[in-house]
Structure formats: structure tokens, C-alpha cells
Design an enzyme around this catalytic site. Structure first.
Site, PDB file in Angstrom:
ATOM      1  N   GLN A   1     -33.821   1.069 -29.498  1.00 16.41           N
ATOM      2  CA  GLN A   1     -34.716  -0.080 -29.698  1.00 16.41           C
ATOM      3  C   GLN A   1     -35.881   0.313 -30.612  1.00 16.41           C
ATOM      4  OE1 GLN A   1     -35.659  -2.115 -26.061  1.00 16.41           O
ATOM      5  NE2 GLN A   1     -37.133  -3.461 -27.044  1.00 16.41           N
ATOM      6  N   PHE A   2     -35.701   0.094 -31.912  1.00 22.37           N
ATOM      7  CA  PHE A   2     -36.719   0.482 -32.889  1.00 22.37           C
ATOM      8  C   PHE A   2     -38.008  -0.301 -32.725  1.00 22.37           C
ATOM      9  CE2 PHE A   2     -34.842  -3.166 -34.959  1.00 22.37           C
ATOM     10  CZ  PHE A   2     -35.905  -3.765 -35.631  1.00 22.37           C
ATOM     11  N   THR A   3     -37.946  -1.482 -32.082  1.00 25.31           N
ATOM     12  CA  THR A   3     -39.151  -2.310 -31.926  1.00 25.31           C
ATOM     13  C   THR A   3     -40.208  -1.651 -31.049  1.00 25.31           C
ATOM     14  OG1 THR A   3     -38.116  -3.517 -30.101  1.00 25.31           O
ATOM     15  CG2 THR A   3     -37.891  -4.460 -32.294  1.00 25.31           C
TER      16      THR A   3
END
Length: 225
Positions: A97-99
Site C-alpha cells: 500500500q504505497f498510499t
């Protein structure tokens, strides 16, 4: 950390990203991509992993070790915070999850702190490999890197833990130097008397001086005829 069941992902929530991880304890759940169930787990952890451009293998190793050894579960007697996912033989569901590396610029999210996908994918794969090697390969699940997924998390507790790897140099010589500096600081700190100790010493010195002066006066008076 989370677990999955059917089209849901449940866990005792914990959050993990290499510099900013999140782990969640879960009950059984699963994860879907395009309507297809990609992974599912029973009781265990859901790890949301956000990889930073600054992350190294040292960070990855630290996170794997922490995720597998966090004592988030009860023992057989119901005593809380005593057992890890490995102790309980539970599963781990990892979600890239890059967010998690979001930095707000006003009201707009900015993701420049996240590692580019072409570098993050092999890095993420190495984390999964290390985790499977350290635990049981069949107990570590993941979804599809970079895909738009529907993850249903049933957070047990709820419990959510954010993990951050230590900000230290990856150079062994530099790390050794920092450790020695810290040890010297601790030695100096133990040798330097506290303020209260200095005050007590000064008070005793004044009392000794007064006592000595009084004793000399008594002696001289005894010698007088």
C-alpha cells in the site's frame, strides 16, 4: 494485521510499512481482485506495507522480525499481549500500500516519498520471501502487487499497530561508531553526579567545616589557665 475469509480480510489490525508499517490482528477473511478471490486467511495479521524511497534491506529485515514477533494475541489462559502470530500458529496477509507514504500538500496527497513501482515490486517480493523463510511459507499470503483490490478487514479489538524502522546508517562501520558513542554517553552519564547529589555533598562539607571549627575552639579554651 488482518485475516481473510470468503471475500473479506479480517485480522487484529496492525499496520506495517518499512518506514511506516501497520499491523492488524484479524479473524478469518479474504481479498479479491476483479471479483476473483486472490488470498484468504483465518486468524492472524493483516500487514499494510508502504515502502519508502529511503528503505533498505536493513529496514526490511527489521520489519519482518518485528511483524512475526509482536505479542498481540492472548495465550491459552486468556492473558492478553503474550503471544505472537508464530506462537499461535496464525497466518499473515500482506498488502502492498504505497498510499501509506502520503504527504499532504494542502488538501492534495503527494506520493513522492513512495518507492517507484519498478523498484518497490522486487523489494516487496523480497520481504515476502524473508517472512516465509523465517516462518512457514504456507502461512504468509499476499494479493496482487499494484492491482486495485477490495480488501475487507475485520479488525479484532480493534487493534492497530504502526511500526517504523530505526533511522540508522546501513554502513556497519557507522553503526558501530554510533553504538560506541552511545555507550560512552551512558558511561559519562553514570559517572556525573546528579544535582541533588552535589547539593548533599556541599551541605556535608559545610557541616564538617563547622564541626571542625567548633572542636578547635574547645581545645584552645581547655589550654587556657
Amino acid at each position: 494485521m488482518e485475516t481473510m475469509e470468503d471475500t473479506l480480510i479480517t485480522s487484529r489490525s496492525c499496520k506495517n510499512d518499512i518506514k511506516l508499517p501497520v499491523v492488524r490482528p484479524l479473524t478469518p477473511r479474504n481479498q479479491k481482485v476483479g471479483g476473483e478471490t486472490m488470498s484468504s486467511i483465518g486468524h492472524g495479521l493483516c500487514v499494510l506495507l508502504g515502502i519508502s524511497v529511503e528503505d533498505t534491506q536493513t529496514d526490511a529485515e527489521y520489519m519482518v522480525r518485528k511483524i512475526l514477533n509482536l505479542r498481540l494475541f492472548e495465550d491459552d489462559t486468556g492473558r492478553a499481549w503474550t503471544k505472537s502470530v508464530m506462537d499461535r500458529d496464525y497466518e499473515v496477509l500482506c498488502v502492498s500500500q504505497f498510499t501509506l507514504q502520503c504527504v499532504l500538500k494542502g488538501n492534495k496527497p503527494d506520493f513522492h516519498s513512495a518507492m517507484p513501482a519498478e523498484l518497490a515490486q522486487p523489494f516487496y517480493a523480497s520481504i515476502l520471501e524473508n517472512m516465509r523463510s523465517a516462518y512457514k511459507p504456507e502461512m504468509v499470503k499476499d494479493g496482487k502487487f499494484g492491482a486495485s483490490m477490495q480488501v475487507d478487514i475485520q479488525n479484532d479489538g480493534p487493534v492497530t499497530i504502526e511500526l517504523t524502522s530505526p533511522s540508522v546508517s546501513s554502513d556497519p562501520r557507522q553503526m558501530s561508531k554510533l553504538e560506541k558513542q552511545q555507550q560512552r554517553k551512558e558511561k559519562v552519564r553514570s559517572k556525573v553526579p546528579s544535582e541533588s547529589s552535589r547539593e548533599k555533598s556541599a551541605l556535608r562539607a559545610r557541616q564538617d567545616t563547622h564541626a571542625s571549627s567548633g572542636a578547635e575552639g574547645d581545645v584552645s579554651s581547655e589550654r587556657e589557665p
